[in-house]
Motif scaffolding. Structure first.
Motif, PDB file in Angstrom:
ATOM      1  N   TYR A  33      48.936  49.182  63.142  1.00  0.00           N
ATOM      2  CA  TYR A  33      48.049  49.712  62.110  1.00  0.00           C
ATOM      3  C   TYR A  33      46.587  49.757  62.578  1.00  0.00           C
ATOM      4  O   TYR A  33      45.688  50.011  61.767  1.00  0.00           O
ATOM      5  CB  TYR A  33      48.160  48.874  60.836  1.00  0.00           C
ATOM      6  CG  TYR A  33      49.468  49.068  60.101  1.00  0.00           C
ATOM      7  CD1 TYR A  33      49.562  49.934  59.016  1.00  0.00           C
ATOM      8  CD2 TYR A  33      50.612  48.382  60.508  1.00  0.00           C
ATOM      9  CE1 TYR A  33      50.758  50.123  58.343  1.00  0.00           C
ATOM     10  CE2 TYR A  33      51.819  48.555  59.844  1.00  0.00           C
ATOM     11  CZ  TYR A  33      51.886  49.425  58.769  1.00  0.00           C
ATOM     12  OH  TYR A  33      53.074  49.608  58.110  1.00  0.00           O
ATOM     13  N   ILE A  35      44.597  47.361  63.374  1.00  0.00           N
ATOM     14  CA  ILE A  35      43.818  46.333  62.687  1.00  0.00           C
ATOM     15  C   ILE A  35      43.421  45.260  63.700  1.00  0.00           C
ATOM     16  O   ILE A  35      44.286  44.630  64.322  1.00  0.00           O
ATOM     17  CB  ILE A  35      44.623  45.704  61.535  1.00  0.00           C
ATOM     18  CG1 ILE A  35      45.009  46.763  60.496  1.00  0.00           C
ATOM     19  CG2 ILE A  35      43.827  44.570  60.887  1.00  0.00           C
ATOM     20  CD1 ILE A  35      43.837  47.396  59.790  1.00  0.00           C
ATOM     21  N   LYS A 106      35.302  46.354  56.097  1.00  0.00           N
ATOM     22  CA  LYS A 106      35.986  47.620  56.393  1.00  0.00           C
ATOM     23  C   LYS A 106      37.465  47.387  56.682  1.00  0.00           C
ATOM     24  O   LYS A 106      38.331  48.139  56.216  1.00  0.00           O
ATOM     25  CB  LYS A 106      35.309  48.294  57.588  1.00  0.00           C
ATOM     26  CG  LYS A 106      35.874  49.670  57.898  1.00  0.00           C
ATOM     27  CD  LYS A 106      35.114  50.322  59.043  1.00  0.00           C
ATOM     28  CE  LYS A 106      35.689  51.709  59.342  1.00  0.00           C
ATOM     29  NZ  LYS A 106      34.955  52.375  60.459  1.00  0.00           N
ATOM     30  N   ILE A 107      37.766  46.312  57.444  1.00  0.00           N
ATOM     31  CA  ILE A 107      39.164  45.979  57.733  1.00  0.00           C
ATOM     32  C   ILE A 107      39.904  45.609  56.451  1.00  0.00           C
ATOM     33  O   ILE A 107      41.061  45.998  56.237  1.00  0.00           O
ATOM     34  CB  ILE A 107      39.238  44.837  58.750  1.00  0.00           C
ATOM     35  CG1 ILE A 107      38.763  45.314  60.127  1.00  0.00           C
ATOM     36  CG2 ILE A 107      40.666  44.287  58.848  1.00  0.00           C
ATOM     37  CD1 ILE A 107      38.725  44.223  61.182  1.00  0.00           C
ATOM     38  N   GLN A 109      39.525  46.742  53.609  1.00  0.00           N
ATOM     39  CA  GLN A 109      39.821  47.962  52.847  1.00  0.00           C
ATOM     40  C   GLN A 109      40.934  48.782  53.500  1.00  0.00           C
ATOM     41  O   GLN A 109      41.754  49.390  52.815  1.00  0.00           O
ATOM     42  CB  GLN A 109      38.545  48.805  52.716  1.00  0.00           C
ATOM     43  CG  GLN A 109      37.458  48.132  51.891  1.00  0.00           C
ATOM     44  CD  GLN A 109      36.111  48.825  51.995  1.00  0.00           C
ATOM     45  OE1 GLN A 109      35.899  49.665  52.876  1.00  0.00           O
ATOM     46  NE2 GLN A 109      35.189  48.489  51.078  1.00  0.00           N
ATOM     47  N   SER A 110      40.963  48.782  54.830  1.00  0.00           N
ATOM     48  CA  SER A 110      41.949  49.608  55.539  1.00  0.00           C
ATOM     49  C   SER A 110      43.291  48.909  55.732  1.00  0.00           C
ATOM     50  O   SER A 110      44.276  49.559  56.105  1.00  0.00           O
ATOM     51  CB  SER A 110      41.388  50.020  56.909  1.00  0.00           C
ATOM     52  OG  SER A 110      41.127  48.871  57.711  1.00  0.00           O
TER      53      SER A 110
END
Length: 316
Positions: A33, A35, A106-107, A109-110
């Motif tokens: 993903y 991440i 940001k991570i 959220q993603s």
């Protein structure tokens, strides 16, 4: 390693192996993903991503169930990866609160899509099993919080060793052990008194021939403990529990409890209505044992012992 062959005693090793298996795949899932997280960072990351304000290291450690040093190590690694930063508390400048950086936010959220896919995958696997591992872990954790594995093993060890101990009636060959074991505990805390010497020097005449009993705890032909039941000339108390002593080498095996229960049964067989005893409150394990056996504090009785500061009775 064949865990099924070893059995339940390999639970810890099996859980570690399972954890390693899941963790290995977790690293690859993060890569899938895109991440930039490590599996061991997840508890701290997830906790902080659900907070409206920064949290101290102590708060983080308590929330994720880690030790303080473990939480510090993870925070340092995440700080190096620019996922978190430290901010001084507005109310107490000595406290540093940990918050997510813009990169960390940001991570958070993603990563939602990954969360959903992983959760659905785990649920699907659980549907394919006869036993819900998540619920089983919750139950097991509950039991361990009630009483640790170490405490439970100690109890099992004590129970097994107690079954190997035999309680028998006193024989003349036990005279030296009866005297030695009692002298050991008396001299550890007090001094030998005249009343002690009468019983210890000649237990047959002083105790048994007067209608009393002596029980001996043995294991592999070794005397581990002794206890006497003295016949009393009293309107209420027919018998007195006395001269209970356990070898220092056999402490923790529950021998005192076995002797106490056995001597009470002897008193019942002899038709006793009450059993009396004298002790000293400095002997906390002994007092705790007597209370466990059902003895209650009484006052006002004459005693030949200077060390006696508590008298107790058991109504049978």
């Amino acid at each position: 390693m064949d865990f099924d062959k070893i059995g339940e005693m390999a639970l810890g090793s099996r859980l570690r192996a399972l954890s390693d298996l899941v963790t290995d795949d977790a690293e690859k899932i993060y890569e899938l993903y895109n991440i930039a997280l490590k599996p061991k960072w997840f508890p701290v990351f997830y906790f902080l991503s659900n907070q409206n304000k920064g949290k101290s290291i102590t708060s983080i450690a308590n929330a994720i169930g880690h030790s303080h040093p473990s939480a510090i190590k993870i925070v340092r690694e995440m700080h190096k990866a620019e996922l978190i930063l430290e901010q001084k508390s507005k109310t107490d400048k000595r406290i540093k609160n940990i918050v997510l950086t813009p990169k960390g936010i940001k991570i958070s959220q993603s990563i939602i899509a990954q969360y959903n896919d992983v959760e659905n995958t785990i649920k699907d696997m659980m549907y394919q099993t006869r036993h819900n591992i998540w619920l089983a872990i919750q139950e097991f954790e509950y039991l361990l919080n009630e009483k640790s594995l170490l405490e439970r093993v100690k109890e099992q060890k004590k129970s097994r060793e107690s079954q190997e101990i035999e309680i028998i009636d006193y024989l003349p060959e036990h005279r030296d052990d009866f005297k030695l074991l009692n002298e050991q505990w008396i001299e550890q805390y007090f001094q030998i008194e005249k009343a002690d010497q009468k019983a210890l020097d000649n237990p047959e005449d002083y105790i048994i021939k007067r209608g009393g009993k002596i029980l001996v705890a043995i294991q592999n032909n070794t005397t581990l403990g002794v206890c006497a039941l003295l016949k009393k000339q009293d309107q209420k108390y027919e018998y007195e529990l006395a001269k209970m002593a356990v070898s220092p080498k056999a402490q923790g095996k529950g021998i005192g409890n076995l002797l106490g229960k056995s001597i009470i049964e002897k008193a019942k067989d002899l038709g006793a209505s009450y059993i009396y005893l004298e002790s000293n409150t400095i002997l906390k394990p002994a007092i705790s044992l007597y209370r466990k056996l059902g003895f209650k504090k009484v006052i006002g009785h004459h005693t030949p012992y200077e060390r006696c500061n508590i008298q107790m009775e058991l109504k049978i």
